[in-house]
Design an enzyme around this catalytic site. Structure first.
Site, PDB file in Angstrom:
ATOM      1  N   ALA A 180     -40.760  45.319  28.791  1.00 46.24           N
ATOM      2  CA  ALA A 180     -41.907  44.384  28.178  1.00 46.24           C
ATOM      3  C   ALA A 180     -41.188  43.324  27.045  1.00 46.24           C
ATOM      4  O   ALA A 180     -39.966  43.364  27.722  1.00 46.24           O
ATOM      5  CB  ALA A 180     -42.616  45.377  26.695  1.00 46.24           C
ATOM      6  N   ASP A 181     -41.922  42.015  26.851  1.00 52.00           N
ATOM      7  CA  ASP A 181     -41.373  40.869  26.549  1.00 52.00           C
ATOM      8  C   ASP A 181     -42.515  40.684  25.822  1.00 52.00           C
ATOM      9  O   ASP A 181     -43.699  40.616  25.349  1.00 52.00           O
ATOM     10  CB  ASP A 181     -40.771  39.779  27.074  1.00 52.00           C
ATOM     11  CG  ASP A 181     -40.034  38.650  26.611  1.00 52.00           C
ATOM     12  OD1 ASP A 181     -39.392  39.354  26.074  1.00 52.00           O
ATOM     13  OD2 ASP A 181     -40.415  38.043  26.666  1.00 52.00           O
ATOM     14  N   THR A 182     -42.366  40.421  24.473  1.00 49.68           N
ATOM     15  CA  THR A 182     -42.880  40.128  23.425  1.00 49.68           C
ATOM     16  C   THR A 182     -42.807  38.728  22.333  1.00 49.68           C
ATOM     17  O   THR A 182     -41.869  38.485  22.081  1.00 49.68           O
ATOM     18  CB  THR A 182     -43.701  41.333  21.885  1.00 49.68           C
ATOM     19  OG1 THR A 182     -43.607  42.680  22.528  1.00 49.68           O
ATOM     20  CG2 THR A 182     -44.380  40.549  20.865  1.00 49.68           C
TER      21      THR A 182
ATOM     22  N   GLY B 264     -46.052  40.806  27.448  1.00 50.15           N
ATOM     23  CA  GLY B 264     -46.066  41.055  28.662  1.00 50.15           C
ATOM     24  C   GLY B 264     -45.465  42.741  29.286  1.00 50.15           C
ATOM     25  O   GLY B 264     -44.312  42.667  28.322  1.00 50.15           O
TER      26      GLY B 264
END
Length: 203
Positions: free
Chosen positions: A67-69, A104
């Site tokens: 994940a990436d925030t 994502g």
């Protein structure tokens, strides 16, 4: 259920534990993209890259979740400030405005990839310079996207959000129900099998 979390974020680990999943943490060492056509494309690309990096070494016989925030204000991405000066600048930009938090996610499993971007709108109250200085002095904003943590002291600054709260923390939990069901990895009783439900987007 067995799961590899391709992230060293303690907040993501805690969120997974909240729903009864105890993942194996394998931190990706891939370089994160800093620019993309949009914040949504940026977080999706970074999640896919992180996941691929871990799959290269660990394989995907066990599901690999990455994940990436990011925080975005008027389409401009606000990363981790790193310094008190940058943190103050970011908080002044967010003061009195509504911004977006985008995460994502990419889950790799047995040759398949499920991807998703979650967007939450977060509204900040008008902050005084004194409030900003006091918050920055705690050190909490320095390692967080957008210079704040909703699960920490910054909760005082946020009168409303529209969308997933856990997404703002760093990992939207509700979409995982669909992810695990569509890839047939649901074995934990807190994540019921939803393969007969409609909705979801596998690709």
């Amino acid at each position: 259920m067995d799961l590899i979390l391709a992230s060293g974020s303690p907040r993501r680990l805690e969120l997974l534990r909240q729903i009864g999943v105890e993942p194996k943490v394998v931190v990706s060492h891939s370089e994160e993209e800093k620019k993309a056509a949009s914040p949504a494309e940026l977080v999706q690309d970074n999640a896919l890259t992180k996941g691929r990096d871990v799959v290269r070494t660990m394989g995907d016989t066990v599901p690999v979740l990455a994940a990436d925030t990011v925080v975005a204000l008027a389409g401009h991405v606000l990363g981790k400030p790193g310094t008190p000066e940058k943190a103050r600048s970011m908080l002044r930009q967010l003061s009195g405005k509504t911004h977006q938090v985008l995460t994502g996610m990419a889950l790799y499993y047995q040759g398949k990839v499920w991807k998703h971007v979650e967007i939450t709108e977060v509204t900040f109250a008008d902050l005084t310079d004194r409030e900003i200085d006091h918050y920055v002095a705690t050190g909490e904003p320095l390692d967080k996207a957008g210079a704040y943590g909703i699960q920490g002291r910054a909760a005082l600054f946020i009168p409303s959000i529209r969308g997933s709260y856990s997404n703002v923390v760093g990992l939207p939990l509700a979409p995982l129900r669909t992810i695990f069901a569509e890839l047939d990895v649901t074995t934990h009783d807190t994540l019921p099998d939803t393969r007969n439900d409609t909705g979801g987007a596998a690709s």
